[in-house]
Design a protein around this motif. Structure first.
Motif, PDB file in Angstrom:
ATOM      1  N   LEU A 276       0.842  -1.196   0.000  1.00 52.99           N
ATOM      2  CA  LEU A 276       0.000   0.000   0.000  1.00 52.99           C
ATOM      3  C   LEU A 276       0.870   1.235   0.000  1.00 52.99           C
ATOM      4  CD1 LEU A 276      -2.913   0.971   0.264  1.00 52.99           C
ATOM      5  CD2 LEU A 276      -2.587   1.038   2.701  1.00 52.99           C
ATOM      6  N   ARG A 277       1.907   1.215   0.845  1.00 52.04           N
ATOM      7  CA  ARG A 277       2.776   2.378   0.916  1.00 52.04           C
ATOM      8  C   ARG A 277       3.467   2.618  -0.415  1.00 52.04           C
ATOM      9  NH1 ARG A 277       7.422   2.841   5.393  1.00 52.04           N
ATOM     10  NH2 ARG A 277       5.764   2.541   6.877  1.00 52.04           N
ATOM     11  N   ASP A 278       3.957   1.543  -1.024  1.00 55.84           N
ATOM     12  CA  ASP A 278       4.629   1.692  -2.308  1.00 55.84           C
ATOM     13  C   ASP A 278       3.690   2.238  -3.361  1.00 55.84           C
ATOM     14  OD1 ASP A 278       6.791  -1.227  -2.034  1.00 55.84           O
ATOM     15  OD2 ASP A 278       7.001   0.855  -1.372  1.00 55.84           O
TER      16      ASP A 278
ATOM     17  N   ALA B 201       1.985   9.262  -5.918  1.00 53.99           N
ATOM     18  CA  ALA B 201       2.445  10.621  -5.658  1.00 53.99           C
ATOM     19  C   ALA B 201       3.507  11.031  -6.671  1.00 53.99           C
ATOM     20  CB  ALA B 201       3.008  10.720  -4.239  1.00 53.99           C
ATOM     21  N   GLN B 202       4.418  10.121  -6.964  1.00 52.85           N
ATOM     22  CA  GLN B 202       5.460  10.450  -7.933  1.00 52.85           C
ATOM     23  C   GLN B 202       4.869  10.654  -9.316  1.00 52.85           C
ATOM     24  OE1 GLN B 202       8.162   7.340  -6.953  1.00 52.85           O
ATOM     25  NE2 GLN B 202       9.562   8.714  -5.926  1.00 52.85           N
ATOM     26  N   ALA B 203       3.860   9.862  -9.639  1.00 58.80           N
ATOM     27  CA  ALA B 203       3.198  10.034 -10.931  1.00 58.80           C
ATOM     28  C   ALA B 203       2.522  11.404 -10.999  1.00 58.80           C
ATOM     29  CB  ALA B 203       2.162   8.934 -11.147  1.00 58.80           C
ATOM     30  N   PHE B 204       1.942  11.842  -9.877  1.00 65.90           N
ATOM     31  CA  PHE B 204       1.308  13.162  -9.858  1.00 65.90           C
ATOM     32  C   PHE B 204       2.323  14.249 -10.133  1.00 65.90           C
ATOM     33  CE2 PHE B 204      -0.999  16.793  -8.647  1.00 65.90           C
ATOM     34  CZ  PHE B 204      -0.243  17.507  -7.739  1.00 65.90           C
ATOM     35  N   ILE B 205       3.447  14.181  -9.455  1.00 64.64           N
ATOM     36  CA  ILE B 205       4.479  15.207  -9.643  1.00 64.64           C
ATOM     37  C   ILE B 205       4.971  15.175 -11.080  1.00 64.64           C
ATOM     38  CG2 ILE B 205       6.936  15.450  -9.225  1.00 64.64           C
ATOM     39  CD1 ILE B 205       6.019  17.081  -7.310  1.00 64.64           C
ATOM     40  N   HIS B 206       5.205  14.001 -11.598  1.00 62.58           N
ATOM     41  CA  HIS B 206       5.730  13.892 -12.950  1.00 62.58           C
ATOM     42  C   HIS B 206       4.737  14.448 -13.953  1.00 62.58           C
ATOM     43  CE1 HIS B 206       7.103  11.915 -16.671  1.00 62.58           C
ATOM     44  NE2 HIS B 206       8.282  12.146 -16.123  1.00 62.58           N
ATOM     45  N   ASN B 207       3.462  14.156 -13.726  1.00 62.95           N
ATOM     46  CA  ASN B 207       2.433  14.653 -14.632  1.00 62.95           C
ATOM     47  C   ASN B 207       2.307  16.162 -14.577  1.00 62.95           C
ATOM     48  OD1 ASN B 207       1.183  13.046 -16.357  1.00 62.95           O
ATOM     49  ND2 ASN B 207      -0.565  12.583 -15.070  1.00 62.95           N
ATOM     50  N   SER B 208       2.378  16.700 -13.379  1.00 68.12           N
ATOM     51  CA  SER B 208       2.164  18.146 -13.283  1.00 68.12           C
ATOM     52  C   SER B 208       3.371  18.915 -13.810  1.00 68.12           C
ATOM     53  CB  SER B 208       1.847  18.552 -11.851  1.00 68.12           C
ATOM     54  OG  SER B 208       2.736  17.950 -10.962  1.00 68.12           O
ATOM     55  N   LEU B 209       4.575  18.306 -13.735  1.00 64.06           N
ATOM     56  CA  LEU B 209       5.740  19.021 -14.237  1.00 64.06           C
ATOM     57  C   LEU B 209       6.051  18.691 -15.686  1.00 64.06           C
ATOM     58  CD1 LEU B 209       8.211  18.859 -11.255  1.00 64.06           C
ATOM     59  CD2 LEU B 209       6.956  20.807 -12.072  1.00 64.06           C
TER      60      LEU B 209
ATOM     61  N   ALA C 182      13.363   7.553  11.918  1.00 62.45           N
ATOM     62  CA  ALA C 182      12.399   7.898  10.874  1.00 62.45           C
ATOM     63  C   ALA C 182      11.027   7.568  11.424  1.00 62.45           C
ATOM     64  CB  ALA C 182      12.671   7.079   9.618  1.00 62.45           C
ATOM     65  N   MET C 183      10.155   8.566  11.491  1.00 59.51           N
ATOM     66  CA  MET C 183       8.843   8.338  12.091  1.00 59.51           C
ATOM     67  C   MET C 183       7.781   8.441  11.013  1.00 59.51           C
ATOM     68  SD  MET C 183       6.954  10.524  15.003  1.00 59.51           S
ATOM     69  CE  MET C 183       7.437   9.547  16.371  1.00 59.51           C
ATOM     70  N   ASP C 184       6.907   7.462  10.969  1.00 62.00           N
ATOM     71  CA  ASP C 184       5.853   7.464   9.959  1.00 62.00           C
ATOM     72  C   ASP C 184       4.734   8.395  10.410  1.00 62.00           C
ATOM     73  OD1 ASP C 184       3.997   6.854   7.988  1.00 62.00           O
ATOM     74  OD2 ASP C 184       4.617   4.748   7.952  1.00 62.00           O
ATOM     75  N   ALA C 185       4.288   9.258   9.517  1.00 61.12           N
ATOM     76  CA  ALA C 185       3.254  10.207   9.892  1.00 61.12           C
ATOM     77  C   ALA C 185       1.851   9.653   9.656  1.00 61.12           C
ATOM     78  CB  ALA C 185       3.425  11.502   9.092  1.00 61.12           C
ATOM     79  N   PHE C 186       1.740   8.521   9.022  1.00 54.36           N
ATOM     80  CA  PHE C 186       0.451   7.866   8.769  1.00 54.36           C
ATOM     81  C   PHE C 186      -0.536   8.766   8.050  1.00 54.36           C
ATOM     82  CE2 PHE C 186       1.536   4.087  10.741  1.00 54.36           C
ATOM     83  CZ  PHE C 186       2.193   4.358  11.927  1.00 54.36           C
ATOM     84  N   GLY C 187      -0.050   9.507   7.095  1.00 52.06           N
ATOM     85  CA  GLY C 187      -0.963  10.319   6.297  1.00 52.06           C
ATOM     86  C   GLY C 187      -0.722  10.096   4.828  1.00 52.06           C
ATOM     87  N   GLY C 188       0.084   9.087   4.502  1.00 50.09           N
ATOM     88  CA  GLY C 188       0.476   8.901   3.119  1.00 50.09           C
ATOM     89  C   GLY C 188       1.717   9.713   2.837  1.00 50.09           C
TER      90      GLY C 188
END
Lengths: 219, 673
Positions: free
Chosen positions: A144-146, A152-160, B96-102
């Motif tokens: 999920l984190r990945d 997020a990286q795709a968003f930045i790449h798209n906007s720039l 490194a602390m996770d902020a749990f907001g994405g």
């Protein structure tokens, strides 16, 4: 003159049987009404009349069955009982089916889980894990984190660099200066060596084969 | 001087990573710079803009925000959702602390320095309390609809401005609720389908909020009423960063076209008290997007995708108008990324995730021998090849790798030495002795380890523990060619010289207030030559435990003013085996052979004098001949060394080759093209 179909004579019905009979009677009456209304006048309807008469004759000869209230009640009760029985049977069948299914699931789950001994060991061991140098991570969380990071990286790449941005290649950018010099020069990367790779390879192969052929014919 | 054959090497494909964030610390006059590969570098602006520390990068770390909090604490946050604190003394990451907001897009420290605010992907703004050893989550503010891309505190700490996509919210800190929501136009006086991304916000103490967005506008909002006051269209592309000065009379913005604009608060007429914001100066020092800017009391600092770090001192703020007020551009690394094996004519190039080994041929044919990829996502901190060419060592944050090379008839085979001890990891500097029997490792805890190498195995001989003085600067090592002496810089107490045979501390060179940029020990005389970041060069005799006479003479006379005004630090010093009076040193734009037998130049002589032709008169030759023989033929130089008596190797990296590998820039329409 319209020949009215003779009505079936009825014995005077008792009060208890009035309910059912009444309904039947009303239904008959309605049907007759329809017939009455639809009946054409005078001779054209002669043949259907005859048929009706034949049907009616059977009706006429016999008197309707005499049904006492008690028998009808008994019948009704029987019906009800039967219906109740079937419903009960269905319910119990379903219940049994569900029970069997539950048991099956429990069996499967048990099979999936590790034997109890190992589970016990693990639960006791988890409390003593704090000093170790490794870190236990749930893979689902990591995925999920990945995926969020990638989004997020795709968003930045798209906007720039995405569609709608006014970007140019580095080659064109560096060649702008060359174009404005008093003596104009070529672009920084003038040759595009990446075009027609397949064509060039084919040409090379053809040339090699032709040379071989030429050498053979010469000999 | 003699004639040399030069191997001119241009195949070192070094491309630095783009700069993503900068954070200026006023108290210590230091600048923290974070790059797109996760490296964080600390530049000491008072030590001639020298990079004194760095934290190596990591593949999964995509830093998006960097800030200083009170007590010289440095925090960073990135797209992996974690807030990291850096330990500037021990040179590692505290936690490194996770902020749990994405993924975290922005971070700002409160004006008092005791609280930290992060803006996350899910639209939440989280407040953290900074405790003496960690940070602690306090509460969430009202959650917004889209990701929070920029944050700014009001100087009193009561309100916060948060820039998002198409709108800006103003929060009240005490209650955590959104007080205003200001909608940003998607295009200046027009309609657009593309969403307007508010890349930066700044909150001034009079309640004005300045926002910069992707439509190229700089807008001024009134936070009390939540309305737009003024709008400037300054670029055709995104305006990506903003930084306000402490006195709030000027601010700087950076655009995607590479232009940096300076806005100042000037009075409307010459003697009125009413002031307005006016765009005063444009600076075009970048070719690509300027993703971050900072405003120090005297200078504008900008950095972006084109990897340059530019310091532009403002003339009206600088007191003394000397060379300090000139533009400074830092492009090339301040440490050496190349090591050389002289016996086998091999060069080892260090990249972020791999090493390359090349053999120098007859100045025409060179061989790419080895491409060694590192395992894992961490960047390589340092690497070295032994002078005989049979050992390669490199270190990342968590592991140390040692390889043995075997050469058989033009073939090369590599074998890894397994089971490295734990104390060797996270080395700051690695060096092999001249006879390749000993390995010296400076670890980031301050300890210095000596390892004996024999055959295919190693044995830990000794570890020198850190002496007095904290480990502050980057550690550099130098070993004498006869193998007796080892010099190590890296503490604030000065350069320590150790006796390798007896394994004890021999002496300490007196401390100097500028960090050491390069060190080397001369053969036979055992003189330690040290170059500092203010371009001073000292020569210290190790057997005598004092500065040499030549060094004292140079210090008395002082260096030539042009020598002291050089921009880039000296990164490598080497010596000629047969000529003890020569010192060869180089920086990014020149290389110099110092001839100690010749007279020193004073301020009136010409410093850069190419060798005069032989038919010039003797008088002119005598006048211009001095000790510093400087050549600017090969530039920009990344590395220069003497391979043997007659051969030099010069590794150059033309700037155009770096630019050719950068991401695409914004299109510029020029008249006539």
């Amino acid at each position: 003159m319209v020949q009215l179909r003779p009505r079936a004579s009825r014995a005077p019905a008792s009060a208890e049987a009035m309910v059912d009979e009444g309904q039947l009677a009303s239904e008959e009456e309605e049907a007759e009404h329809g017939l009455l209304l639809g009946q054409p006048s005078s001779g054209a309807a002669a043949e259907p009349l005859e048929e009706d008469e034949e049907g009616d004759d059977e009706f006429d000869d016999e008197a309707p069955e005499e049904l006492t209230f008690a028998s009808a009640q008994a019948e009704a009760r029987e019906e009800e009982r039967r219906v109740r029985e079937t419903v009960r049977r269905d319910k119990t069948l379903l219940k049994e089916k569900r029970k069997r299914r539950e048991e099956l699931f429990i069996e499967q789950k048990k099979r999936k889980l590790l034997p109890d001994t190992i589970l016990e060991k693990l639960t006791t061991a988890s409390q003593t894990n704090q000093n170790k140098s490794y870190l236990a991570v749930r893979l689902k969380d990591q995925d999920l984190r990945d995926s969020r990071q990638q989004a997020a990286q795709a968003f930045i790449h798209n906007s720039l660099y995405g569609p709608g941005t006014n970007r140019t290649t580095v080659n064109k950018f560096l060649s702008l200066a060359n174009k404005r010099l008093p003596v104009k020069r070529a672009a920084v990367q003038f040759l595009n060596n990446a075009w027609g790779i397949q064509k060039k390879q084919n040409a090379k192969r053809f040339k090699r084969r032709w040379m071989v052929r030429k050498m053979k014919t010469k000999k | 001087m003699g004639e040399f054959k030069v191997h001119r090497v241009r195949f070192f494909n070094y491309v630095p990573s783009g700069i993503r964030c900068v954070a200026y610390n006023n108290q210590s006059n230091r600048l923290a710079v974070s790059r797109t590969d996760g490296t964080v570098e600390i530049y000491n602006l008072s030590a001639n803009y020298f990079q004194e520390k760095f934290f190596p990068g990591h593949e999964s770390r995509a830093t998006e925000a960097l800030c200083w909090a009170e007590g010289q604490r440095l925090f960073s946050a990135g797209l992996n959702g974690e807030i990291m604190e850096y330990d500037l003394q021990a040179l590692n990451i505290k936690y490194a602390m996770d902020a749990f907001g994405g993924p975290i897009w922005s971070m700002a420290a409160s004006p008092s320095g005791s609280q930290l605010l992060v803006g996350c992907e899910d639209g939440s703004v989280k407040l953290f309390q900074i405790t003496p050893d960690k940070i602690q989550f306090e509460r969430n503010f009202d959650r917004q609809k889209s990701r929070i891309l920029s944050l700014s505190w009001h100087p009193s700490g009561t309100h916060i401005a948060a820039g998002s996509i198409d709108y800006i919210s103003v929060f009240d800190v005490k209650s955590g609720s959104a007080v205003h929501k200001m909608i940003v136009d998607r295009q200046y006086m027009g309609v657009s389908k593309r969403k307007c991304i508010v890349w930066g916000v700044a909150f001034l103490s009079d309640g004005t909020i300045i926002s910069v967005d992707s439509a190229g506008k700089v807008q001024f909002w009134d936070s009390a009423t939540g309305t737009l006051v003024k709008s400037h269209l300054i670029a055709n592309a995104d305006v990506q960063s903003i930084a306000v000065a402490d006195q709030e009379d000027s601010f700087v913005v950076g655009t995607a076209e590479g232009t940096v604009f300076h806005f100042q608060l000037v009075p409307v007429t010459s003697n009125s008290s009413e002031k307005q914001w006016v765009r005063t100066k444009p600076f075009q020092h970048h070719t690509h997007d300027v993703r971050t800017v900072a405003h120090s009391p005297t200078a504008l600092i900008s950095g972006g995708t084109d990897t340059h770090l530019v310091f532009r001192p403002l003339m009206e703020k600088v007191e003394v108008k000397n060379y300090d007020a000139a533009l400074r551009k830092i492009t090339f690394p301040h440490r050496c990324l190349i090591s050389c094996s002289k016996k086998r004519q091999l060069l080892l190039f260090q990249f972020a995730h791999h090493l390359e080994l090349w053999r120098l041929g007859s100045t025409v044919a060179t061989d790419h021998l080895l491409h060694l990829k590192t395992k894992g996502p961490e960047n390589i901190i340092c690497s070295c090849i032994s002078p005989c060419g049979s050992w390669i060592a490199y270190s990342t944050v968590s592991r140390f790798f040692l390889y043995r090379l075997n050469y058989e008839h033009d073939n090369i085979s590599l074998k890894r030495v397994s089971k490295m001890p734990a104390f060797l990891r996270s080395a700051l500097q690695i060096l092999f002795s001249e006879d390749s029997t000993k390995l010296f490792v400076a670890s980031n805890q301050g300890a210095l380890h000596i390892v004996q190498l024999s055959g295919g195995s190693f044995k830990h001989l000794h570890a020198f523990q850190p002496q007095s003085g904290t480990v502050e600067a980057m550690c550099l090592l130098a070993v004498s060619p006869d193998g007796n002496w080892l010099a190590a810089s890296g503490t604030s107490a000065g350069v320590h010289v150790y006796n390798v045979k007896q394994l004890k501390l021999h002496c300490t060179v007196p401390a100097y207030n500028f960090p050491v940029t390069a060190m080397a020990i001369a053969p036979n005389t055992n003189n330690l030559v040290i170059a500092h970041s203010d371009q001073q060069v000292f020569e210290y005799s190790i057997p005598d435990k004092q500065y040499t006479d030549w060094s004292r003479t140079v210090q008395k006379q002082g260096f030539h003013h042009l020598w002291l005004q050089r921009d880039t630090p000296i990164t490598h010093i080497s010596f000629h085996p047969k000529r003890p009076m020569h010192i060869l040193l180089h920086d990014a734009y020149m290389f110099c052979i110092i001839d100690k037998s010749l007279p020193l130049p004073n301020d009136k002589t010409l410093l850069y004098n190419p060798f005069p032709p032989t038919n010039e008169s003797d008088v002119i030759r005598r006048r211009t001949a001095h000790a510093f023989k400087i050549s600017k033929i090969y530039k920009p130089l990344l590395f220069m060394d003497l391979l043997d008596e007659r051969t030099l190797v010069a590794v150059e990296r033309p700037l155009d080759d770096i630019i050719a590998q950068l991401p695409p820039p914004i299109k510029k329409k020029k008249f006539g093209t």
